[in-house]
Every structure is written in structure tokens, then in C-alpha cells.
Design an enzyme around this catalytic site. Structure first.
Site, mmCIF file in Angstrom:
data_model
loop_
_atom_site.group_PDB
_atom_site.id
_atom_site.type_symbol
_atom_site.label_atom_id
_atom_site.label_comp_id
_atom_site.label_asym_id
_atom_site.label_seq_id
_atom_site.Cartn_x
_atom_site.Cartn_y
_atom_site.Cartn_z
ATOM 1 N N LYS A 168 38.901 43.772 36.269
ATOM 2 C CA LYS A 168 39.258 43.312 37.616
ATOM 3 C C LYS A 168 37.977 43.208 38.443
ATOM 4 O O LYS A 168 37.140 44.121 38.397
ATOM 5 C CB LYS A 168 40.239 44.305 38.251
ATOM 6 N N SER A 223 47.876 42.963 43.494
ATOM 7 C CA SER A 223 46.598 42.301 43.566
ATOM 8 C C SER A 223 45.935 42.064 42.214
ATOM 9 O O SER A 223 45.036 41.232 42.122
ATOM 10 C CB SER A 223 45.650 43.108 44.449
ATOM 11 N N SER A 239 49.754 47.401 42.838
ATOM 12 C CA SER A 239 48.983 46.268 42.312
ATOM 13 C C SER A 239 48.758 46.220 40.824
ATOM 14 O O SER A 239 48.285 45.208 40.312
ATOM 15 C CB SER A 239 47.628 46.209 42.998
#
Ligand code: GLN
Length: 488
Positions: A76, A153, A177
Site C-alpha cells: 500500500k 482505503s 480499510s
């Protein structure tokens, strides 16, 4: 090769049936083919990936094999990677190249993984559909033509893993997320106990809630990745001394007369979910009963206030954490008349609307007039929720609940900020309490899209959370092989 799970790929690598270079090439080809459609990567790192793969093959040949040697992963883009652009999906950090490596990404290097690239996300991890990304939203590989959200997210991470553009990925979960995007892309996503994975070098959103964790296609794979990510870190003052180690396959926790009390949350029974979610949840409860689990109703009286508390605490911490982006130290700088004008111009241009909204809310709830009314109340609710979970875990061993109300929605859906916030209803309470929760595929809805169920445990009961998740995965048995989802 793309359809191998991490555990299967590792076996083939160790038996010399495939090499890390071959496996990495297959993934880079897949990125070449679908990367633009899915928009799951902000930065792809093919040279680094091939170098990692060659180094991995050399280690294996020399007999120095590491735990995840040769496994291609996506990171990420919130984890700082030395020498590789780390953007947090913000214009503010569009050209930021860190000189240091986050603890989590270092642990992946130490475990022998291959870095394919940095995955897309919501700007500073604030959002639910990854639409707040400065680089545009990633797309869900399921029913690609419909352009559905891969969640947020960590939506770039889930888009990449579900589409077969990475074998596993990291996420961070501040309010859901990891779990929400995993649920709507047919993946397993684990928010570990707070403090199990170091936050050092991970761009901060809300420090008391931020929890790095793994995303993968199976529970065993997820457990293997968590085992590489977790561990004490002196550089993070909230890092726990408790580690997490495991080897796949996980031990069954049900069957053969084993006793397990599984709680369901009374207050969630009245929350509106889709008919598919309702019936799949009931089916999975029946399955667990038939495997010998005892189902118990538990009460978390304030759980429906978790959203309100979260949307005070998270922006408050964010407004403080993001004060550092002022044009003086990192990233974007837009020159103004004087220093204050430079601050203003830089922040106005560097942050997107959702981040600005949170800065304003956060600053407001921390102001002297509002602190007692908002922030202190939210902190009290947080305490009560954590206490209620503790009492619930005196009556049951683990809890299950839906991960979301329904399946992936269209990226074109036009929701208000409050409508987005409401989607976090099933996930935020576990962050407030700091307890582990894993979303696992529960089955397919009638529209053919995946739905997820969460398994929740007490602090540091991460292993049993995963063990129960594995039973649910087995009975649900969805086909989440990348080539059945997209392409061949
Ligand atoms: N959707 C939540 C938010 O926007 C959760 C985000 C997260 O977990 N990073 O705050």
C-alpha cells in the site's frame, strides 16, 4: 501460475517446480495487461521486482531460503519505501521519495518477498471507495465492465490481489480499510490487534487507530503474511511485545467434538443489510452450529455510536498528524508572500476535499469550546465499547458479524460524505477497541458479487480469529481465482 495461492506458490518454489523469476514475470505480464484498467498501482517497480526475484532464486539455490522467499507482493502506498516514491495518494506527496524504509516493508524484505509496486488508496487513507486518490480510483476486477469500487482505503491492494496483479498485499485499517475492500473483492483481509504490526514509517492518519495488516486470497495465505509483518518494534512506542507466528495450514478450531462459543451482536440485528447478506450470514451460522459451535447472543450496547465516536476521534488525530505537511519539510511547496501564505497555498493545493474536510472537523472538535462536548464524549464512548467487548468475551470466544451491508457499488455512485461514513458501521468499533477482526468471503450474492463476514476476537487472539475464518472460508467455498474473475 497466477491462480496459485501464496501457500501453493511457496511449495512449488521450494520444490523448484517454478522459479521466483518466472513467477514475478507472470505477475509483471499481468500488470502490463490489466494495470491500466484496474488502476491498482500508483507506482510499478519492475526492475526492483526482477532484482528481488533473482536474489530470491539465488538464496534458494544456496539453501538460505527465507519464509516468503520469492512471493510477489504489492505494498500500500502509505508505507515508506527507501528510494521508491511514496505518495499516500496525495498531491502533497506526489514526488516524495523517502530515505528510509518502514518497519513493515523492511519485514517483507527480510522475509524474501518481491516488491511489484506501490498500491493505490484513498488520499491519506481517508475514504471508503478509494475515490479520494489523487491518482484516480482503482477498479474492482469483479464484473470489470460495471466499474465497481474495489473499496477503500486499501482499494488498490484489493484490486491488485483479486485481479491477480499481486499474490498478496499490505493494507492499513483505521476504521475498516482492510476489511471492507477485502469483503467486496472476495478476499481475506485481517485487521490484527492494534500494536501487533509496527506503524513506524507508515504515513500516519489516526495514530491510536491505524493498524497495518495483510490482504490475500485465502486465510492460510493471510496468516503467513501476517506472520511476516508482525513483531515488536522499538521505533513504535505502541508496538506490542506479543508477536504472531504461524505456519500454514492453520489448525482446525471446530470439529472432532471441539467446543467453541461464537457470539453474534444483538445490536447489529436491527441494522439494515441486503437480503443476500442476511441469508448468507444465517447460512454460515447454521454451518458453524453443525460443526459444533455454540451460538450465543451478546450485547455491545454502544456499538451503534461507534461511527459518531470514530468520526470525531479519527479527524482529531488526523488534523494533528497532517499539520506536518506545510511546505517546509516534506513534499509540495507553493511559495507565498510570507510564511503563513506559503502554508496556506501549499495546503490548499496539496490536499483534496475529503482531507480538508477532516482537517476542519478535527481542528473544530479539538478547539477549547468543543473539546469537552465532542472529543471527551467520543473518548468515553470508545472506552465503553472496549469494555463491552471485554464483557462479551466473557460469554463467548469469538464474535461474527457482517463486513458490510451489501456488495460492491458502482464507482459512479454519488454519495454524500455522511453516506460514505455510514458504510463503516460494521468495522469501526473494532478499531476503537483495538481488537483483531478478519473479513473472510461468506459467499456470492445473487448478483454474482462476493460478500464478507468478520470474525472478531479479544486482544491478541489473532490466531483463533484466523482459525475460525478458515472454517467459514471452507464452507463458503467461493471461487476467487484471478483468471475466473478477469481475463484468462
Ligand atoms: N472509511 C474510513 C474512513 O474514511 C476508514 C478508513 C481507514 O480505515 N483508513 O475514515
Amino acid at each position: 501460475m497466477i491462480n496459485l495461492t501464496l501457500t501453493e506458490a511457496l511449495k512449488k518454489l521450494n520444490n523448484r517446480e517454478i522459479s521466483a523469476v518466472e513467477l514475478t514475470r507472470a505477475y509483471l505480464d499481468r500488470i502490463e495487461k490489466y494495470g491500466a484498467d484496474l488502476n491498482c498501482y500508483i507506482t510499478v517497480t519492475p526492475e526492483r521486482a526482477m532484482a528481488d526475484a533473482a536474489a530470491s532464486d539465488a538464496r534458494r539455490a544456496a539453501g538460505d531460503t527465507l519464509p516468503l522467499d520469492g512471493i510477489p507482493i504489492a505494498m500500500k502506498d502509505l508505507f515508506a519505501t527507501r528510494g521508491i516514491r511514496t505518495t499516500a495518494a496525495s498531491r502533497m506527496l506526489e514526488n516524495f521519495i523517502p530515505e528510509y524504509e518502514s518497519t513493515v516493508s523492511q519485514k517483507f524484505i527480510d522475509a524474501g518477498t518481491v516488491l511489484l509496486g506501490k498500491a493505490n488508496l484513498d488520499e491519506f487513507a481517508m475514504g471508503t471507495f478509494s475515490k479520494t486518490s489523487f491518482f484516480g480510483a482503482p477498479v474492482n476486477p469483479w464484473q470489470l465492465e460495471k466499474r465497481l469500487t474495489a473499496g477503500g482505503s486499501s482499494g488498490g491492494s484489493t484490486s491488485a490481489v483479486a485481479g491477480g496483479l499481486a499474490l498478496a498485499a499490505t493494507g492499513t485499517d483505521t476504521g475498516g480499510s482492510i476489511r471492507f475492500p477485502s469483503a467486496i473483492t472476495g478476499l481475506v483481509g485481517m485487521k490484527p490487534t492494534y500494536g501487533l504490526c509496527s506503524r513506524w514509517g507508515c504515513v500516519a492518519f489516526a495514530s491510536s487507530l491505524d493498524t497495518p495488516g495483510p490482504i490475500a486470497r485465502t486465510v492460510d495465505d493471510t496468516a503467513m503474511v501476517l506472520s511476516a509483518m508482525a513483531g515488536h518494534d522499538e521505533k513504535d512506542s505502541t508496538s506490542s511485545k506479543n508477536g504472531f507466528t504461524c505456519t500454514a495450514p492453520l489448525e482446525p478450531i471446530l470439529g472432532n467434538g471441539k467446543k467453541l462459543r461464537v457470539g453474534i451482536i444483538k445490536e447489529f440485528a436491527d441494522v439494515k443489510v441486503s437480503d443476500d447478506m442476511k441469508s448468507l450470514f444465517e447460512k454460515r451460522i447454521c454451518d458453524l452450529k453443525s460443526m459444533g459451535a455454540e451460538i450465543i447472543e451478546v450485547s455491545i450496547p454502544n456499538i451503534l455510536d461507534a461511527l459518531a465516536a470514530y468520526y470525531i476521534i479519527a479527524p482529531a488525530e488526523a488534523s494533528s498528524n497532517l499539520a506536518r505537511y506545510d511546505g517546509m519539510r516534506y513534499g509540495l511547496r507553493i511559495e507565498g508572500r510570507d510564511i503563513y501564505d506559503t502554508f496556506k497555498k501549499t495546503r490548499a493545493a496539496g490536499f483534496g476535499d475529503e482531507v480538508k474536510r477532516r482537517m476542519i472537523i478535527g481542528t473544530a472538535v479539538l478547539s477549547s469550546e468543543s473539546y469537552d462536548v465532542y472529543f471527551m464524549q467520543a473518548a468515553r464512548v470508545r472506552r465503553m465499547i472496549a469494555d463491552s467487548f471485554n464483557s462479551a468475551f466473557e460469554q463467548c470466544d469469538l464474535i461474527i458479524c457482517p463486513s458490510s451491508a451489501g456488495t460492491a457499488m458502482s464507482l459512479a455512485s454519488d454519495l454524500s460524505p455522511l453516506e460514505y461514513y455510514a458504510l463503516d458501521l460494521f468495522t469501526v468499533a473494532m478499531n476503537l477497541a483495538g481488537i483483531p477482526a478478519c473479513s473472510v468471503p461468506a459467499g456470492l450474492a445473487t448478483n454474482g458479487l462476493p460478500l464478507g463476514i468478520q470474525v472478531v476476537g479479544r486482544r491478541f487472539d489473532d490466531m483463533r480469529v484466523l482459525q475460525l475464518a478458515k472454517h467459514i472460508e471452507t464452507v463458503a467455498g467461493i471461487d476467487n481465482r484471478p483468471t475466473t474473475i478477469i481475463g484468462k
